[in-house]
Scaffold this motif. Structure first.
Motif, PDB file in Angstrom:
ATOM      1  N   MET A 297       0.814  -1.204   0.000  1.00  0.00           N
ATOM      2  CA  MET A 297       0.000   0.000   0.000  1.00  0.00           C
ATOM      3  C   MET A 297       0.857   1.267   0.000  1.00  0.00           C
ATOM      4  O   MET A 297       0.438   2.314  -0.486  1.00  0.00           O
ATOM      5  CB  MET A 297      -0.944  -0.012   1.198  1.00  0.00           C
ATOM      6  N   LYS A 298       2.069   1.162   0.543  1.00  0.00           N
ATOM      7  CA  LYS A 298       2.954   2.320   0.593  1.00  0.00           C
ATOM      8  C   LYS A 298       3.568   2.653  -0.762  1.00  0.00           C
ATOM      9  O   LYS A 298       4.251   3.675  -0.900  1.00  0.00           O
ATOM     10  CB  LYS A 298       4.074   2.077   1.612  1.00  0.00           C
ATOM     11  N   LEU A 299       3.356   1.793  -1.758  1.00  0.00           N
ATOM     12  CA  LEU A 299       3.929   2.067  -3.076  1.00  0.00           C
ATOM     13  C   LEU A 299       3.302   3.294  -3.724  1.00  0.00           C
ATOM     14  O   LEU A 299       3.909   3.908  -4.596  1.00  0.00           O
ATOM     15  CB  LEU A 299       3.736   0.847  -3.994  1.00  0.00           C
ATOM     16  N   ALA A 300       2.094   3.643  -3.345  1.00  0.00           N
ATOM     17  CA  ALA A 300       1.440   4.817  -3.923  1.00  0.00           C
ATOM     18  C   ALA A 300       1.732   6.043  -3.070  1.00  0.00           C
ATOM     19  O   ALA A 300       1.834   5.947  -1.849  1.00  0.00           O
ATOM     20  CB  ALA A 300      -0.071   4.593  -4.004  1.00  0.00           C
ATOM     21  N   PRO A 301       1.891   7.217  -3.691  1.00  0.00           N
ATOM     22  CA  PRO A 301       2.132   8.439  -2.917  1.00  0.00           C
ATOM     23  C   PRO A 301       0.877   8.879  -2.171  1.00  0.00           C
ATOM     24  O   PRO A 301      -0.232   8.419  -2.457  1.00  0.00           O
ATOM     25  CB  PRO A 301       2.518   9.456  -3.997  1.00  0.00           C
ATOM     26  N   GLU A 302       1.044   9.758  -1.181  1.00  0.00           N
ATOM     27  CA  GLU A 302      -0.098  10.238  -0.409  1.00  0.00           C
ATOM     28  C   GLU A 302      -0.826  11.378  -1.116  1.00  0.00           C
ATOM     29  O   GLU A 302      -2.012  11.592  -0.883  1.00  0.00           O
ATOM     30  CB  GLU A 302       0.356  10.699   0.979  1.00  0.00           C
ATOM     31  N   THR A 303      -0.118  12.136  -1.951  1.00  0.00           N
ATOM     32  CA  THR A 303      -0.726  13.288  -2.618  1.00  0.00           C
ATOM     33  C   THR A 303      -0.397  13.278  -4.111  1.00  0.00           C
ATOM     34  O   THR A 303       0.463  12.513  -4.563  1.00  0.00           O
ATOM     35  CB  THR A 303      -0.233  14.609  -2.010  1.00  0.00           C
ATOM     36  N   ALA A 304      -1.094  14.125  -4.852  1.00  0.00           N
ATOM     37  CA  ALA A 304      -0.855  14.280  -6.292  1.00  0.00           C
ATOM     38  C   ALA A 304      -0.958  15.757  -6.640  1.00  0.00           C
ATOM     39  O   ALA A 304      -1.574  16.546  -5.910  1.00  0.00           O
ATOM     40  CB  ALA A 304      -1.860  13.458  -7.090  1.00  0.00           C
ATOM     41  N   HIS A 305      -0.334  16.144  -7.772  1.00  0.00           N
ATOM     42  CA  HIS A 305      -0.381  17.540  -8.247  1.00  0.00           C
ATOM     43  C   HIS A 305      -1.493  17.642  -9.291  1.00  0.00           C
ATOM     44  O   HIS A 305      -1.319  17.206 -10.431  1.00  0.00           O
ATOM     45  CB  HIS A 305       0.960  17.949  -8.855  1.00  0.00           C
ATOM     46  N   ARG A 306      -2.626  18.219  -8.907  1.00  0.00           N
ATOM     47  CA  ARG A 306      -3.750  18.343  -9.829  1.00  0.00           C
ATOM     48  C   ARG A 306      -3.688  19.695 -10.529  1.00  0.00           C
ATOM     49  O   ARG A 306      -3.509  20.743  -9.893  1.00  0.00           O
ATOM     50  CB  ARG A 306      -5.075  18.187  -9.083  1.00  0.00           C
ATOM     51  N   ILE A 307      -3.871  19.662 -11.854  1.00  0.00           N
ATOM     52  CA  ILE A 307      -3.835  20.871 -12.673  1.00  0.00           C
ATOM     53  C   ILE A 307      -5.266  21.366 -12.877  1.00  0.00           C
ATOM     54  O   ILE A 307      -6.132  20.614 -13.339  1.00  0.00           O
ATOM     55  CB  ILE A 307      -3.169  20.598 -14.037  1.00  0.00           C
ATOM     56  N   THR A 308      -5.504  22.603 -12.475  1.00  0.00           N
ATOM     57  CA  THR A 308      -6.831  23.210 -12.629  1.00  0.00           C
ATOM     58  C   THR A 308      -6.722  24.460 -13.487  1.00  0.00           C
ATOM     59  O   THR A 308      -5.626  24.863 -13.903  1.00  0.00           O
ATOM     60  CB  THR A 308      -7.416  23.568 -11.250  1.00  0.00           C
ATOM     61  N   GLU A 332       9.139  11.204  -8.836  1.00  0.00           N
ATOM     62  CA  GLU A 332       7.909  11.001  -8.080  1.00  0.00           C
ATOM     63  C   GLU A 332       7.194   9.734  -8.543  1.00  0.00           C
ATOM     64  O   GLU A 332       7.362   9.287  -9.686  1.00  0.00           O
ATOM     65  CB  GLU A 332       6.969  12.197  -8.244  1.00  0.00           C
ATOM     66  N   LYS A 333       6.372   9.195  -7.664  1.00  0.00           N
ATOM     67  CA  LYS A 333       5.570   8.031  -8.020  1.00  0.00           C
ATOM     68  C   LYS A 333       4.276   8.474  -8.687  1.00  0.00           C
ATOM     69  O   LYS A 333       3.714   9.515  -8.354  1.00  0.00           O
ATOM     70  CB  LYS A 333       5.254   7.194  -6.775  1.00  0.00           C
ATOM     71  N   VAL A 334       3.808   7.663  -9.622  1.00  0.00           N
ATOM     72  CA  VAL A 334       2.556   7.946 -10.318  1.00  0.00           C
ATOM     73  C   VAL A 334       1.412   7.710  -9.332  1.00  0.00           C
ATOM     74  O   VAL A 334       1.314   6.635  -8.737  1.00  0.00           O
ATOM     75  CB  VAL A 334       2.406   7.042 -11.554  1.00  0.00           C
ATOM     76  N   PRO A 335       0.523   8.691  -9.134  1.00  0.00           N
ATOM     77  CA  PRO A 335      -0.503   8.562  -8.082  1.00  0.00           C
ATOM     78  C   PRO A 335      -1.609   7.565  -8.396  1.00  0.00           C
ATOM     79  O   PRO A 335      -2.030   6.808  -7.518  1.00  0.00           O
ATOM     80  CB  PRO A 335      -1.054   9.986  -7.948  1.00  0.00           C
ATOM     81  N   VAL A 336      -2.127   7.564  -9.625  1.00  0.00           N
ATOM     82  CA  VAL A 336      -3.244   6.683 -10.000  1.00  0.00           C
ATOM     83  C   VAL A 336      -3.001   6.163 -11.413  1.00  0.00           C
ATOM     84  O   VAL A 336      -2.072   6.601 -12.109  1.00  0.00           O
ATOM     85  CB  VAL A 336      -4.599   7.426  -9.945  1.00  0.00           C
ATOM     86  N   ASP A 337      -3.834   5.237 -11.855  1.00  0.00           N
ATOM     87  CA  ASP A 337      -3.745   4.756 -13.229  1.00  0.00           C
ATOM     88  C   ASP A 337      -4.240   5.841 -14.182  1.00  0.00           C
ATOM     89  O   ASP A 337      -5.188   6.580 -13.868  1.00  0.00           O
ATOM     90  CB  ASP A 337      -4.601   3.503 -13.404  1.00  0.00           C
ATOM     91  N   GLY A 338      -3.618   5.935 -15.341  1.00  0.00           N
ATOM     92  CA  GLY A 338      -4.058   6.960 -16.277  1.00  0.00           C
ATOM     93  C   GLY A 338      -3.409   6.853 -17.636  1.00  0.00           C
ATOM     94  O   GLY A 338      -2.827   5.811 -17.994  1.00  0.00           O
ATOM     95  N   LYS A 339      -3.497   7.955 -18.372  1.00  0.00           N
ATOM     96  CA  LYS A 339      -2.966   8.028 -19.731  1.00  0.00           C
ATOM     97  C   LYS A 339      -2.149   9.298 -19.856  1.00  0.00           C
ATOM     98  O   LYS A 339      -2.550  10.367 -19.365  1.00  0.00           O
ATOM     99  CB  LYS A 339      -4.120   8.029 -20.739  1.00  0.00           C
TER     100      LYS A 339
END
Length: 483
Positions: A297-308, A332-339
Motif C-alpha cells: 500500500m505504501k507504493l502509492a504516494p499520499e498526494t498528487a499535483h492536480r492541474i486546474t 515522483e511516483k505515479v498517483p493513479v492509473d491513467g494516460k
C-alpha cells in the motif's frame, strides 16, 4: 466554482446538492454520473468499484449501511477505514483505496468489516470469532495506519505466557513422581490438591476464557468444532479434580493411585496452554502477512499535483476523480492509473513486471499508479482511481489470499464436525455401560469413566498442529519473497 472545488467529493459544497455513497459513506455530488436505482430510490457513488458492489447486492449493501450507522455512526468501504459522514477528505477512504487517516483518529478496527477465513459469508463490524468454526475474524482490508501490534495477538500472547508461567510448575508438581520428584511427600494430600487448584484455576478460567466462550457458542448454535471438545474436555478434567479436592470420599477406591484419588488439573491447564500457543502462532502469521500488505500500500504516494484552470494544487488521492489532469515530476511516483497527455519519460515498472529496465512513456501511453517516474515531467489524465487502480486490486488480491486457508484446515473442521459428537456419544455410552454393568458404586465408576473419555479425546493436537503448519508455510513463503 473552479475545477478543484468540483472534485472535493468528501466535502459538501454549499451551492451544489450532495448525497452519501451507500457503499463507502463518502459524500458525493448528487449529479454524479455513477448512479443506480433501487426500490424507487436513486443512489450515487464515488467510483466504479462502489457502483459495482451496489449492483451486485443492493439489499445487502443497504442493510450493512443501516447496521453500521446504527452501531457506530461511521462508515467504511468494505472495511478499509472508519469514515464519519461529513468529515473532511483527509479522513476518508474509498473502496479499498488509500487512506490518509492517522492513528490518532477514531479507532478504525471497531468500525472495519471483519470476516471469517473459513466462512466468508460471516461478516460483522469489529473483531470477534466465527459462530461456525470459532476462528478469529480477520479484517477484510488491512489499514495503512494499523502498523502496531494486533490487539488480538497481544491479548492472546499475554494469556499464553501467563498460562505457561502457571502450567509449568503445575506440571512439575503433578508429573514429578514419574522422574523421581515426589513433591506430594513434602506436604499433606489436602494441601497438595489445593495447590494444584490454585495454579489451574486462573489458567482455565482466565487464560482459556476465549476458548471456553467459543466452545459455549458452538453448542448454542450447534456448530460443533474443535473448541467444543476443548471446552468439554478441560472443564470435565477441572470439575472432576475440583470434586476430588472438595469431596474426596465420593471417588471409588478402585480408581485411586497410590492410595489417593487422581487429579487432572495439569491436564486441563496444559491443554489450554497448548491451544493458546496454536492461536498465538496463527495470529502472528496473520500479522506478518498484514505487514507485507501494508508495504504494498505504501507504493502509492499520499498526494498528487492536480492541474486546474487556476493553476496547480496538491491534493490527496481520495479527492481525485476520473478525468482529472495530474502532473508527475521526475523522481515522483505515479498517483493513479491513467494516460499520458503530454511529455515523455522513463518509468520504472518493476513493482508490476519485476523488470529492472525502465519503460519509455510518451503521449497516449497508459501509466500505472505506484510506478516510479524517472527522467521527465509528464501530464496525465486519471483513468483508474480509488479501488479501480491496478495497485489496489493487487493489494485486495493479496489480502484475500491471506484470509484464505489451506485445505488441511478445512479438513480439520470436517473431522472436528464428526469427531466432537462421536466423542460425546462415546462418553455417554461409557457412563451408561459402567452405570449398568460396572461394580459398586456404579454411578461413581460411571462418572469417572465418562470424564476419562472426554479428557483423553480432547484435541490439543488439532489446536496446535494446524496453526504450526500455517506458521511454517508463511515463514517459508516470506523467505522466498512469496506472499
Amino acid at each position: 466554482m473552479d475545477h478543484a472545488e468540483k472534485h472535493m467529493t468528501s466535502l459538501p459544497v454549499a451551492d451544489k446538492p450532495t448525497k452519501v455513497d451507500p457503499v463507502c459513506g463518502m459524500t458525493v455530488p448528487a449529479d454524479s454520473p455513477r448512479s443506480a436505482e433501487y426500490d424507487g430510490e436513486s443512489y450515487v457513488f464515488c467510483s466504479d468499484g462502489c457502483l459495482k458492489k451496489f449492483q451486485d447486492d443492493p439489499a445487502g449493501v443497504l442493510a450493512k449501511r443501516s447496521q453500521k450507522e446504527a452501531s457506530s455512526g461511521s462508515s467504511c468501504c468494505g472495511g478499509d477505514t472508519a469514515v464519519r459522514i461529513g468529515e473532511t477528505s483527509n479522513k476518508s477512504s474509498c473502496c479499498g483505496g488509500h487512506s490518509s487517516t492517522k492513528a490518532s483518529d477514531s479507532p478504525a478496527d471497531r468500525d472495519a468489516i471483519y470476516t471469517c477465513p473459513m466462512h466468508p459469508e460471516i461478516e460483522q463490524v469489529g473483531p470477534g470469532d466465527c459462530p461456525i468454526c470459532g476462528m478469529d475474524l480477520e479484517p477484510k482490508v488491512v489499514l495503512m495506519d494499523d502498523e502496531g501490534e494486533d490487539k488480538q495477538y497481544a491479548d492472546m500472547k499475554r494469556r499464553f505466557w501467563v498460562g505457561v508461567a502457571l502450567s509449568v510448575p503445575l506440571l512439575v508438581i503433578a508429573m514429578g513422581p514419574m522422574v523421581g520428584l515426589r513433591i506430594a511427600d513434602w506436604m499433606s494430600q489436602s494441601v497438595f490438591g489445593w495447590l494444584q487448584l490454585a495454579l489451574a484455576t486462573p489458567v482455565v478460567f482466565w487464560c482459556g476464557w476465549p476458548l471456553l466462550v467459543r466452545g459455549a457458542k458452538s453448542f448454542r448454535t450447534m456448530n460443533l468444532n474443535m473448541f467444543s471438545l476443548i471446552a468439554v474436555g478441560t472443564l470435565a478434567a477441572y470439575l472432576f479434580s475440583l470434586v476430588v479436592v472438595l469431596l474426596p470420599g465420593v471417588i471409588p477406591e478402585a480408581f485411586f493411585e497410590d492410595g489417593v484419588p487422581p487429579l487432572y488439573f495439569e491436564a486441563a491447564a496444559v491443554i489450554i496452554t497448548l491451544v493458546l500457543l496454536g492461536q498465538v502462532l496463527e495470529l502472528r502469521a496473520r500479522q506478518q502477512t498484514g505487514g507485507a500488505i501494508r508495504e504494498l500500500m505504501k507504493l502509492a504516494p499520499e498526494t498528487a499535483h492536480r492541474i486546474t484552470d487556476d493553476g496547480e494544487k496538491d491534493v490527496s488521492l481520495d479527492s481525485i476523480l476520473k478525468g482529472d489532469r495530474l502532473r508527475v515530476r521526475p523522481g515522483e511516483k505515479v498517483p493513479v492509473d491513467g494516460k499520458v497527455l503530454s511529455g515523455s519519460s522513463s518509468v520504472d515498472e518493476s513493482m508490476l513486471s519485476g523488470e529492472p529496465m525502465p519503460v519509455k512513456k510518451v503521449e497516449g501511453d497508459e501509466i500505472t499508479g505506484g510506478t516510479l517516474n524517472q527522467t521527465g515531467a509528464i501530464v496525465m489524465e486519471a483513468v483508474g482511481v480509488g479501488g479501480d487502480t491496478v495497485l489496489n486490486r493487487i493489494v485486495q488480491m493479496v489480502a484475500d489470499a491471506q484470509r484464505s486457508r489451506a485445505p488441511i484446515q478445512k479438513l480439520v473442521d470436517v473431522v472436528a464436525r464428526y469427531f466432537v459428537p462421536a466423542v460425546i456419544v462415546c462418553s455417554i455410552a461409557a457412563f451408561i455401560g459402567w452405570a449398568v454393568f460396572g461394580p459398586e458404586p456404579q454411578l461413581a465408576h460411571a462418572f469417572v469413566a465418562a470424564v476419562a473419555v472426554l479428557i483423553i479425546a480432547c484435541p490439543c493436537a488439532l489446536g496446535l498442529a494446524t496453526p504450526m503448519s500455517v506458521m511454517v508455510g508463511v515463514g517459508r513463503g516470506a523467505k522466498t519473497d512469496t506472499l
